[in-house]
Design an enzyme around this catalytic site. Sequence first.
Site, mmCIF file in Angstrom:
data_model
loop_
_atom_site.group_PDB
_atom_site.id
_atom_site.type_symbol
_atom_site.label_atom_id
_atom_site.label_comp_id
_atom_site.label_asym_id
_atom_site.label_seq_id
_atom_site.Cartn_x
_atom_site.Cartn_y
_atom_site.Cartn_z
ATOM 1 C CB VAL A 176 16.444 -4.615 -2.061
ATOM 2 C CG1 VAL A 176 17.467 -3.685 -1.411
ATOM 3 C CG2 VAL A 176 15.648 -3.882 -3.127
ATOM 4 C CB ALA B 207 -4.556 -1.185 4.380
ATOM 5 C CG PHE C 164 -2.068 -1.003 1.054
ATOM 6 C CD1 PHE C 164 -3.055 -0.820 0.099
ATOM 7 C CD2 PHE C 164 -2.133 -2.124 1.856
ATOM 8 C CE1 PHE C 164 -4.088 -1.735 -0.055
ATOM 9 C CE2 PHE C 164 -3.163 -3.052 1.713
ATOM 10 C CZ PHE C 164 -4.138 -2.853 0.763
ATOM 11 C CD GLU D 166 -9.832 -10.382 9.556
ATOM 12 O OE1 GLU D 166 -8.679 -10.738 9.242
ATOM 13 O OE2 GLU D 166 -10.272 -9.250 9.306
ATOM 14 C CG ASP E 171 2.699 -2.850 8.087
ATOM 15 O OD1 ASP E 171 1.926 -1.898 8.261
ATOM 16 O OD2 ASP E 171 2.309 -4.017 7.882
#
Lengths: 421, 421
Positions: free
Chosen positions: B83, B319, B18, B175, B304
Amino acid sequence: MNAPQAGIPHVVVIGGGFAGLWATRALARDGVRITLIDRRNHHLFQPLLYQVATAGLSSPDIAAPLRHILRGQRNVEVRLGEVTGIDASTRTVALADGDTLAYDFLLLASGATHAYFGHDDWAPHAPGLKTLDDALAVRRRLLLAFERAEAADTAQERAAWLNFAIVGGGPTGVELAGTLAEIARHTLRDEFRNIDPAEAKVCLIEAGPRVLASFPEALSARARAQLERLGVEVVTGTPVGAIDANGYRLGDTFVPARTVLWAAGVAASPLGKLLGAPCDRAGRVLVEADLSIPGHPEVFVAGDLASVQQDGKPVPGVAPAAKQMGAYVARVIRARLRKQSCPPFRYRDFGNLATIGRMAAVMHLGRLQLSGLLAWWFWLFIHIFFLIGFRNRLIVLINWAWAYWSYQRHARIILGDEDAA
Amino acid sequence: MNAPQAGIPHVVVIGGGFAGLWATRALARDGVRITLIDRRNHHLFQPLLYQVATAGLSSPDIAAPLRHILRGQRNVEVRLGEVTGIDASTRTVALADGDTLAYDFLLLASGATHAYFGHDDWAPHAPGLKTLDDALAVRRRLLLAFERAEAADTAQERAAWLNFAIVGGGPTGVELAGTLAEIARHTLRDEFRNIDPAEAKVCLIEAGPRVLASFPEALSARARAQLERLGVEVVTGTPVGAIDANGYRLGDTFVPARTVLWAAGVAASPLGKLLGAPCDRAGRVLVEADLSIPGHPEVFVAGDLASVQQDGKPVPGVAPAAKQMGAYVARVIRARLRKQSCPPFRYRDFGNLATIGRMAAVMHLGRLQLSGLLAWWFWLFIHIFFLIGFRNRLIVLINWAWAYWSYQRHARIILGDEDAA
């Protein structure tokens, strides 16, 4: 768990493909109990597997859990497991987890896998397409090839990553080649900055004289023309001489290509050999007229694993033939239980259909030969109609409508971590 | 390929989540060229990842290729790569394939991964949920557990396969627990012959005093009640003492359980350490008020991976915060190019939302606290609205409608060959 229930004959079905599943369903109202064994938890609609490989559909679009399909059929137990032995004399099947199942009737329908004609060293460089895992591996290769080309340091390296070869000009090879050409020319347009995906070369290589050999010659020619219009280079009459990580050899020429897909050879499942029955060269079991094996009228083989001749020609290894064989075996078992007889198996040929790409297909139905858009619509209708489960049909239809209007393929997701760097 | 273009500042963005994607898109009309580097070829809608893990959605439903999302933005080059080094003094980023990119501005937004609080030996026995590959591995475990229970030889073994534990009572844990309880009670009904899936025990374990600690206490209590109504056993105030292949230890008791999922710890991406900037205990980079790192105003960290304090509280790793940070970094870069100044970053909290299961959720929006059906509808609307790409939204909506009416989850396909036997 597998205690024999007195008086109720036990039918063991190995393989939840078209043959095994159709036999199982046909026995729903008979006084038998059935154990359906499969290594995977799902029935797979194999005719659309190439769509998963080319990122047009998701895995669950063309597969459904066997347990779910059969949840309402109370005389079936579905067993996830690997068969390691079959003993026709004691009528038992051994599983990898150590269990042994005793049967009264056995249907072996474990299908086929790909074969490299004695060149097993080609396998890592030219993956085939038989399972969902195969399809996801092929998808990964195709998508990564464009990524590697984009990041390539030399023109030579770039060209090798943009060279795609498909070995085998049967329906799967033709479908893969046509779809791949469309992806390069349309789907990926505008997405790269250092390469033009449309410069990708897609080569379809067939050792025999023409593609789609099971079709009439005129349709083969039309399929070839449709492929060439999509930009596929079609090479016939030339077998591939070698395949390694850098490319393939065709005649005297070595062609640098980092992506080679295998759609050529089919070999019967190794389980056929466990039966001890006579097999043909491809490992298919030579069955009797009622699809049982010689000397064991209670053991049947159906689907791609069965070698059946009819009117001097082999019954083809296609979904409709497998379904018909499965349903027929159910009929024979029912007749045996009633001490009745059953006429020999006859394959009813409803025609032959192959798709080539967006709005291109060929179709052979009795005397009718069609190609192009009309054949494609027919193909689309048939395939969606035969997909198992209402929900899948709807989702697949929406995906197709979307792909049709936008040229987009929604499943272009590279899964698997290993060499994503 | 990476030749500097005179006069055009080069922005390198690491991570297509995001934060990275929102920053990239916000710079579409600025006079910069952007290289977006990601290890994966897709942007992932992480808030719905648990739905892939629990077989409600397919991978492509919640992911879209970064190249495709950005195909129309001509000032972006997308690079699939890993990277391996960042040198702020020479302003270069090193990639695993040997290439080095020079930047004028760098945004590091490589996110977070799961952490086992020093117990890395728990990782193989308690998989976490951060990528699509994680989700498919968890799906595989959940579905295979019921298969193993069905084939179990003893009642003890069966019970261990039907014991599920989820460690961590945050949104992901809640969830997973709620959905898993529903699967056992509804989705799998009638599909097994030797077990009743409804006998599965789902235990949600939270070390802290309550589940959903980021919500007001009243909503935590309501979430707990909703979970318990679904059949989830909720344990709070007790950390897990050990996890191995056979189960977990809770206080003095060892609980036999073959399936333990990890939803507890989050650690920042290891790339943060490459910067040489100060980090907090979880490895998040302590950024300045403009999200740059101390001493390097041209290097930013967002999402984050950034540790940002606001009004004495940390900005949460969700998000909306990542999107806001990404868009803010784009604003700062634009201001710098125009030699203007920019006010410090401020997180705007639009509320907090967590779903528990079918038609159950909790929601905290300013003074508004909602739970139950209304919160669930709100959750559904928000999540589908924010899914990237029209096509995905439609497909996800259809999948949800289907799951809602039928209790079915279409993606119950076990992929991966290794131990399917």
